[in-house]
Motif scaffolding. Sequence first.
Motif, PDB file in Angstrom:
ATOM      1  N   THR A   1       0.829  -1.204   0.000  1.00 30.75           N
ATOM      2  CA  THR A   1       0.000   0.000   0.000  1.00 30.75           C
ATOM      3  C   THR A   1       0.862   1.253   0.000  1.00 30.75           C
ATOM      4  N   ASP A   2       1.983   1.213   0.715  1.00 30.16           N
ATOM      5  CA  ASP A   2       2.874   2.368   0.730  1.00 30.16           C
ATOM      6  C   ASP A   2       3.451   2.600  -0.661  1.00 30.16           C
ATOM      7  N   PHE A   3       3.771   1.515  -1.351  1.00 25.97           N
ATOM      8  CA  PHE A   3       4.263   1.612  -2.730  1.00 25.97           C
ATOM      9  C   PHE A   3       3.217   2.268  -3.619  1.00 25.97           C
ATOM     10  N   ILE A   4       1.973   1.828  -3.512  1.00 24.61           N
ATOM     11  CA  ILE A   4       0.912   2.403  -4.330  1.00 24.61           C
ATOM     12  C   ILE A   4       0.757   3.896  -4.031  1.00 24.61           C
ATOM     13  N   GLY A   5       0.802   4.248  -2.735  1.00 27.57           N
ATOM     14  CA  GLY A   5       0.696   5.653  -2.363  1.00 27.57           C
ATOM     15  C   GLY A   5       1.822   6.478  -2.951  1.00 27.57           C
ATOM     16  N   TRP A   6       3.029   5.952  -2.863  1.00 28.49           N
ATOM     17  CA  TRP A   6       4.208   6.631  -3.427  1.00 28.49           C
ATOM     18  C   TRP A   6       4.049   6.797  -4.931  1.00 28.49           C
ATOM     19  N   TYR A   7       3.623   5.745  -5.599  1.00 27.07           N
ATOM     20  CA  TYR A   7       3.493   5.779  -7.050  1.00 27.07           C
ATOM     21  C   TYR A   7       2.414   6.770  -7.473  1.00 27.07           C
ATOM     22  N   VAL A   8       1.273   6.730  -6.808  1.00 27.87           N
ATOM     23  CA  VAL A   8       0.162   7.630  -7.131  1.00 27.87           C
ATOM     24  C   VAL A   8       0.563   9.082  -6.892  1.00 27.87           C
ATOM     25  N   ALA A   9       1.249   9.350  -5.778  1.00 24.24           N
ATOM     26  CA  ALA A   9       1.674  10.716  -5.474  1.00 24.24           C
ATOM     27  C   ALA A   9       2.673  11.215  -6.517  1.00 24.24           C
ATOM     28  N   ARG A  10       3.603  10.339  -6.903  1.00 25.12           N
ATOM     29  CA  ARG A  10       4.630  10.723  -7.874  1.00 25.12           C
ATOM     30  C   ARG A  10       4.038  10.993  -9.254  1.00 25.12           C
ATOM     31  N   THR A  11       3.189  10.078  -9.723  1.00 25.36           N
ATOM     32  CA  THR A  11       2.605  10.267 -11.047  1.00 25.36           C
ATOM     33  C   THR A  11       1.590  11.403 -11.046  1.00 25.36           C
ATOM     34  N   GLY A  12       0.893  11.578  -9.934  1.00 31.55           N
ATOM     35  CA  GLY A  12      -0.060  12.679  -9.844  1.00 31.55           C
ATOM     36  C   GLY A  12       0.634  14.020  -9.973  1.00 31.55           C
ATOM     37  N   LYS A  13       1.785  14.134  -9.329  1.00 37.99           N
ATOM     38  CA  LYS A  13       2.555  15.378  -9.395  1.00 37.99           C
ATOM     39  C   LYS A  13       3.067  15.623 -10.813  1.00 37.99           C
ATOM     40  N   ARG A  14       3.466  14.574 -11.489  1.00 44.56           N
ATOM     41  CA  ARG A  14       4.034  14.723 -12.830  1.00 44.56           C
ATOM     42  C   ARG A  14       2.967  14.952 -13.895  1.00 44.56           C
TER      43      ARG A  14
END
Length: 202
Positions: free
Chosen positions: A125-138
Amino acid sequence: MKKLTCSLLLTSTLFLGACASSPPKQQDNACVFLKENKSWYRATRATAKKWGAPIGLQLAIIRQESSFTHDAKPERGKRRVLGLLPGKRPSTAYGYAQALDGTWDEYKRSTGNNGAERDDFDDATDFIGWYVARTGKRTGIGQYNYKAHYLAYHDGAGGYIRGTWKKKKWLIDVANKVHRNADRYEKQVRSCQKDLKRKWFF
């Protein structure tokens, strides 16, 4: 160290929930399976607070990627090697979130979570959160645009920006499905969060 801890916990039935849980039989109702696996609720809630990834989105991605199976892997190809050995797997995806080797390594380097394991629900879940936050920002994808987040999860931020998904009807259909599940899960969790937040004593 995490594997050893989990093995020790298995010696007591009181702590079985701390290790890999069986996939829930009722996957349409988040209130039901999160009450059965309250450690999952704590993990998704912590990820939502840390990264801004809604609980519903986390659960919908995991359901789509692995059906909540901790050691899920892509099916092997039908073509057998030398007519005997099973064919190769199409990718290195593994675990709850079906993260690829390279992306998982990048996640560990970026977050410092060096002991993270793909078959651990908290780490997934932490990975998904990190990925979503990163792609959302980009990409500028909004927090609750579940469909777009799944498209970026599948094709990467670069692929999403380039529109590689636009010619993949099957992927768009899956993303719509993820969106529906995420929206339903988010509403369900909000309706039962008081029960889920109650202190849990072993």
